[in-house]
Design a protein around this motif. Sequence first.
Motif, PDB file in Angstrom:
ATOM      1  N   SER A  89       0.814  -1.200   0.000  1.00  0.00           N
ATOM      2  CA  SER A  89       0.000   0.000   0.000  1.00  0.00           C
ATOM      3  C   SER A  89       0.853   1.257   0.000  1.00  0.00           C
ATOM      4  O   SER A  89       2.056   1.205   0.221  1.00  0.00           O
ATOM      5  CB  SER A  89      -0.866  -0.041   1.256  1.00  0.00           C
ATOM      6  OG  SER A  89      -1.773   0.999   1.242  1.00  0.00           O
ATOM      7  N   ASN A  90       0.207   2.392  -0.253  1.00  0.00           N
ATOM      8  CA  ASN A  90       0.911   3.677  -0.235  1.00  0.00           C
ATOM      9  C   ASN A  90       1.276   4.070   1.199  1.00  0.00           C
ATOM     10  O   ASN A  90       0.843   3.438   2.160  1.00  0.00           O
ATOM     11  CB  ASN A  90       0.059   4.755  -0.893  1.00  0.00           C
ATOM     12  CG  ASN A  90      -1.184   5.017  -0.075  1.00  0.00           C
ATOM     13  OD1 ASN A  90      -1.152   5.681   0.940  1.00  0.00           O
ATOM     14  ND2 ASN A  90      -2.296   4.438  -0.513  1.00  0.00           N
ATOM     15  N   ILE A  91       2.016   5.168   1.336  1.00  0.00           N
ATOM     16  CA  ILE A  91       2.618   5.419   2.643  1.00  0.00           C
ATOM     17  C   ILE A  91       1.641   5.829   3.737  1.00  0.00           C
ATOM     18  O   ILE A  91       1.954   5.700   4.908  1.00  0.00           O
ATOM     19  CB  ILE A  91       3.757   6.448   2.539  1.00  0.00           C
ATOM     20  CG1 ILE A  91       3.270   7.846   2.229  1.00  0.00           C
ATOM     21  CG2 ILE A  91       4.756   6.049   1.510  1.00  0.00           C
ATOM     22  CD1 ILE A  91       4.422   8.823   2.152  1.00  0.00           C
ATOM     23  N   VAL A  92       0.469   6.317   3.376  1.00  0.00           N
ATOM     24  CA  VAL A  92      -0.473   6.670   4.445  1.00  0.00           C
ATOM     25  C   VAL A  92      -1.326   5.459   4.802  1.00  0.00           C
ATOM     26  O   VAL A  92      -1.468   5.096   5.977  1.00  0.00           O
ATOM     27  CB  VAL A  92      -1.349   7.880   4.032  1.00  0.00           C
ATOM     28  CG1 VAL A  92      -2.425   8.132   5.065  1.00  0.00           C
ATOM     29  CG2 VAL A  92      -0.476   9.122   3.864  1.00  0.00           C
ATOM     30  N   LEU A 118      10.287  10.638  -5.718  1.00  0.00           N
ATOM     31  CA  LEU A 118       9.499  11.508  -4.844  1.00  0.00           C
ATOM     32  C   LEU A 118       8.089  11.686  -5.416  1.00  0.00           C
ATOM     33  O   LEU A 118       7.092  11.518  -4.713  1.00  0.00           O
ATOM     34  CB  LEU A 118      10.186  12.877  -4.737  1.00  0.00           C
ATOM     35  CG  LEU A 118      11.421  12.943  -3.821  1.00  0.00           C
ATOM     36  CD1 LEU A 118      12.313  14.119  -4.195  1.00  0.00           C
ATOM     37  CD2 LEU A 118      11.004  13.051  -2.363  1.00  0.00           C
ATOM     38  N   ILE A 119       8.021  12.004  -6.712  1.00  0.00           N
ATOM     39  CA  ILE A 119       6.703  12.237  -7.320  1.00  0.00           C
ATOM     40  C   ILE A 119       5.890  10.943  -7.332  1.00  0.00           C
ATOM     41  O   ILE A 119       4.707  10.929  -7.019  1.00  0.00           O
ATOM     42  CB  ILE A 119       6.835  12.813  -8.754  1.00  0.00           C
ATOM     43  CG1 ILE A 119       7.565  14.162  -8.698  1.00  0.00           C
ATOM     44  CG2 ILE A 119       5.469  12.976  -9.402  1.00  0.00           C
ATOM     45  CD1 ILE A 119       7.797  14.814 -10.046  1.00  0.00           C
ATOM     46  N   GLU A 120       6.535   9.827  -7.663  1.00  0.00           N
ATOM     47  CA  GLU A 120       5.836   8.542  -7.730  1.00  0.00           C
ATOM     48  C   GLU A 120       5.178   8.192  -6.394  1.00  0.00           C
ATOM     49  O   GLU A 120       4.054   7.721  -6.352  1.00  0.00           O
ATOM     50  CB  GLU A 120       6.808   7.432  -8.160  1.00  0.00           C
ATOM     51  CG  GLU A 120       6.276   6.013  -8.064  1.00  0.00           C
ATOM     52  CD  GLU A 120       5.067   5.742  -8.957  1.00  0.00           C
ATOM     53  OE1 GLU A 120       4.915   6.400  -9.997  1.00  0.00           O
ATOM     54  OE2 GLU A 120       4.257   4.861  -8.587  1.00  0.00           O
ATOM     55  N   SER A 121       5.885   8.440  -5.306  1.00  0.00           N
ATOM     56  CA  SER A 121       5.288   8.049  -4.027  1.00  0.00           C
ATOM     57  C   SER A 121       4.102   8.943  -3.685  1.00  0.00           C
ATOM     58  O   SER A 121       3.149   8.499  -3.055  1.00  0.00           O
ATOM     59  CB  SER A 121       6.326   8.008  -2.905  1.00  0.00           C
ATOM     60  OG  SER A 121       6.705   9.298  -2.573  1.00  0.00           O
ATOM     61  N   ILE A 122       4.134  10.201  -4.120  1.00  0.00           N
ATOM     62  CA  ILE A 122       2.964  11.061  -3.874  1.00  0.00           C
ATOM     63  C   ILE A 122       1.820  10.663  -4.811  1.00  0.00           C
ATOM     64  O   ILE A 122       0.657  10.613  -4.409  1.00  0.00           O
ATOM     65  CB  ILE A 122       3.321  12.559  -4.060  1.00  0.00           C
ATOM     66  CG1 ILE A 122       4.561  12.926  -3.237  1.00  0.00           C
ATOM     67  CG2 ILE A 122       2.140  13.433  -3.642  1.00  0.00           C
ATOM     68  CD1 ILE A 122       5.115  14.315  -3.506  1.00  0.00           C
ATOM     69  N   ILE A 177       9.603   6.899   1.062  1.00  0.00           N
ATOM     70  CA  ILE A 177       9.750   6.596  -0.363  1.00  0.00           C
ATOM     71  C   ILE A 177       9.941   5.087  -0.505  1.00  0.00           C
ATOM     72  O   ILE A 177       9.393   4.442  -1.387  1.00  0.00           O
ATOM     73  CB  ILE A 177      11.025   7.268  -0.935  1.00  0.00           C
ATOM     74  CG1 ILE A 177      10.948   8.774  -0.817  1.00  0.00           C
ATOM     75  CG2 ILE A 177      11.289   6.824  -2.380  1.00  0.00           C
ATOM     76  CD1 ILE A 177      10.022   9.435  -1.741  1.00  0.00           C
ATOM     77  N   MET A 178      10.740   4.518   0.378  1.00  0.00           N
ATOM     78  CA  MET A 178      11.048   3.097   0.256  1.00  0.00           C
ATOM     79  C   MET A 178       9.834   2.232   0.616  1.00  0.00           C
ATOM     80  O   MET A 178       9.797   1.062   0.276  1.00  0.00           O
ATOM     81  CB  MET A 178      12.270   2.742   1.105  1.00  0.00           C
ATOM     82  CG  MET A 178      13.557   3.347   0.578  1.00  0.00           C
ATOM     83  SD  MET A 178      13.986   2.765  -1.086  1.00  0.00           S
ATOM     84  CE  MET A 178      15.243   3.946  -1.557  1.00  0.00           C
ATOM     85  N   ILE A 179       8.846   2.820   1.309  1.00  0.00           N
ATOM     86  CA  ILE A 179       7.607   2.068   1.552  1.00  0.00           C
ATOM     87  C   ILE A 179       6.890   1.889   0.206  1.00  0.00           C
ATOM     88  O   ILE A 179       6.460   0.794  -0.150  1.00  0.00           O
ATOM     89  CB  ILE A 179       6.700   2.785   2.592  1.00  0.00           C
ATOM     90  CG1 ILE A 179       7.355   2.727   3.972  1.00  0.00           C
ATOM     91  CG2 ILE A 179       5.293   2.165   2.600  1.00  0.00           C
ATOM     92  CD1 ILE A 179       6.527   3.274   5.102  1.00  0.00           C
ATOM     93  N   THR A 180       6.808   2.975  -0.545  1.00  0.00           N
ATOM     94  CA  THR A 180       6.151   2.894  -1.859  1.00  0.00           C
ATOM     95  C   THR A 180       6.907   1.936  -2.782  1.00  0.00           C
ATOM     96  O   THR A 180       6.304   1.064  -3.415  1.00  0.00           O
ATOM     97  CB  THR A 180       6.113   4.288  -2.525  1.00  0.00           C
ATOM     98  OG1 THR A 180       5.559   5.203  -1.600  1.00  0.00           O
ATOM     99  CG2 THR A 180       5.292   4.269  -3.793  1.00  0.00           C
ATOM    100  N   TYR A 181       8.233   2.091  -2.846  1.00  0.00           N
ATOM    101  CA  TYR A 181       9.008   1.233  -3.740  1.00  0.00           C
ATOM    102  C   TYR A 181       8.955  -0.231  -3.265  1.00  0.00           C
ATOM    103  O   TYR A 181       8.929  -1.144  -4.071  1.00  0.00           O
ATOM    104  CB  TYR A 181      10.453   1.744  -3.861  1.00  0.00           C
ATOM    105  CG  TYR A 181      10.646   2.776  -4.964  1.00  0.00           C
ATOM    106  CD1 TYR A 181       9.590   3.580  -5.384  1.00  0.00           C
ATOM    107  CD2 TYR A 181      11.868   2.931  -5.600  1.00  0.00           C
ATOM    108  CE1 TYR A 181       9.746   4.514  -6.394  1.00  0.00           C
ATOM    109  CE2 TYR A 181      12.037   3.879  -6.619  1.00  0.00           C
ATOM    110  CZ  TYR A 181      10.966   4.663  -7.012  1.00  0.00           C
ATOM    111  OH  TYR A 181      11.129   5.582  -8.023  1.00  0.00           O
ATOM    112  N   GLY A 182       8.927  -0.442  -1.955  1.00  0.00           N
ATOM    113  CA  GLY A 182       8.815  -1.801  -1.406  1.00  0.00           C
ATOM    114  C   GLY A 182       7.478  -2.429  -1.766  1.00  0.00           C
ATOM    115  O   GLY A 182       7.371  -3.644  -1.946  1.00  0.00           O
ATOM    116  N   VAL A 187       4.525  11.947   3.390  1.00  0.00           N
ATOM    117  CA  VAL A 187       4.018  12.440   2.108  1.00  0.00           C
ATOM    118  C   VAL A 187       4.176  13.966   2.026  1.00  0.00           C
ATOM    119  O   VAL A 187       4.523  14.523   0.979  1.00  0.00           O
ATOM    120  CB  VAL A 187       2.574  11.933   1.850  1.00  0.00           C
ATOM    121  CG1 VAL A 187       1.518  12.858   2.337  1.00  0.00           C
ATOM    122  CG2 VAL A 187       2.367  11.634   0.393  1.00  0.00           C
ATOM    123  N   CYS A 188       3.956  14.651   3.149  1.00  0.00           N
ATOM    124  CA  CYS A 188       4.115  16.121   3.150  1.00  0.00           C
ATOM    125  C   CYS A 188       5.593  16.484   2.959  1.00  0.00           C
ATOM    126  O   CYS A 188       5.923  17.416   2.217  1.00  0.00           O
ATOM    127  CB  CYS A 188       3.606  16.750   4.443  1.00  0.00           C
ATOM    128  SG  CYS A 188       1.829  16.595   4.612  1.00  0.00           S
TER     129      CYS A 188
END
Length: 466
Positions: A71-74, A330-334, A238-243, A93-94
């Motif tokens: 899932s995404n970071i939030v 950075l943009i990808e995770s947002i 960021i690494m949460i999104t990439y993970g 994210v902020c």
Amino acid sequence: MDNKRSQWGSRVGFILAAAGSAVGLGNIWKFPGRAYEGGGGSFLLIYLLIVIFLGAPLMITELSVGRASQSNIVSTFQRLGHKGYSWVGWIGVCGAFVITCYYCHVGGWVLRYVFGYALEAPAIYEDSLGYFYEMLGAHADGTTSVPWTAIGFAAAFTALNAVIILKGVVGGIERFNKIGMPALFILLLILLARTVTLPGSMQGLKYMLSFDWSKVSFSTILAALGQAFYSLSIGMAIMITYGSYLPKNENIAKNTTLICIMDTLVAVLAGFIIVPGVFATLGEEEIGKGGGFAFVSLAKMFESMPGGRFFGVLFYLLLLFAALTSCISLIESIVAFLTEKFSLQRKTATVWLCLILFAIGCLYTCSQAAVPLHGIWLDGTNGVTYPAFCDFMEYLTDRIMIPVCALGCCIFVGWVWKPEKAIEEVKSCGAAFKLAGIYKILIKYVAPVAILTILIMSFTSGMTLS
Ligand code: PHE
């Protein structure tokens, strides 16, 4: 929606993308100046210890949380059954958002210098400081104007990011990194060969290999810590999104090791290019840091070396690759957050996000030289001081948001979700996690204490913005 998540197309694709996120402007223009200030070899040693004992465990943590929650970071925290920790993701994210606002613009300056060296290198050589300021809207006669050059190139850089992101995780980011990252290594090696053969560079090399402990203070250690987190892209989730895009059969511990080695290698290589290079051409007293170091001081180095113009173009191309791959992450995770949390279309989210990032970033660029935009900041001692908007943005992310988000991740995994779950996630690829015992101690005790120290130090050191 969630079960349609993308996955990295290949192992090498993921590693290059994650290393591409880590290797960025931070490694190439921040690191050499910091290493010089911290006494060369002594800073390198401290930095390496921090990467090994704090950076790597935090990266393992973020990657395993991301892969476990898919899932995404939030939403990650909610998915793992602890909605109360969503604030960690919100800060991440902020923080990523604020960093991206200025990253897009500094990336634009780099693009401007690629063209600058290719088309008008003599103008840069003639007055490197003037050239830099002119780009930012401050003219030689003391007048200022809106920095259209910097803004124009920032727009081009942001658009380039949007195009790559719109191509998707595998088609865009992964494919781009497969070319960009090896190119970056090759360019670094070429530049290294160039600078170490310059007469006079030996002194700089010696400096980078010597241990000058008189230059090391507690604040040097803090600087190394902050630099390592920023450089490894930790503390912004960021690494949460990439993970979350990482297939189950991938070995997180092994991949983390590779990413940390690559990121550190690029930073160290940049240090060994820039510090000896400046020693050889400008002299030790000219070693600077930040924007001036990368954009102004280096001009004299390129001017005074054979084939300097060619190497100038190569250097800024290298910086451009590095900045692009970081900015993309950075943009990808947002974007991942916006599409999943608010059910937005990927295209809509990317386009709007890029427009907003770019617009806020304009204030960053304007506040550099031309337009005196001020944030509000209480310095606590003699009333109210007003730092420039650009300093305020960097302070907010580097000194507050990154450490708070990293601390939140450590506390969450160390004490709430429990390190055993992260270890289980690492082991789910079928391989053993030999250092699991050490990882547990580091994430539960060592990392939170160290990060808390940075935070406390930054609040007790008078909130200076330098
Ligand atoms: N690690 C990147 C650099 O060194 C910057 C970055 C920070 C990228 C945080 C993503 C997240 O420049």
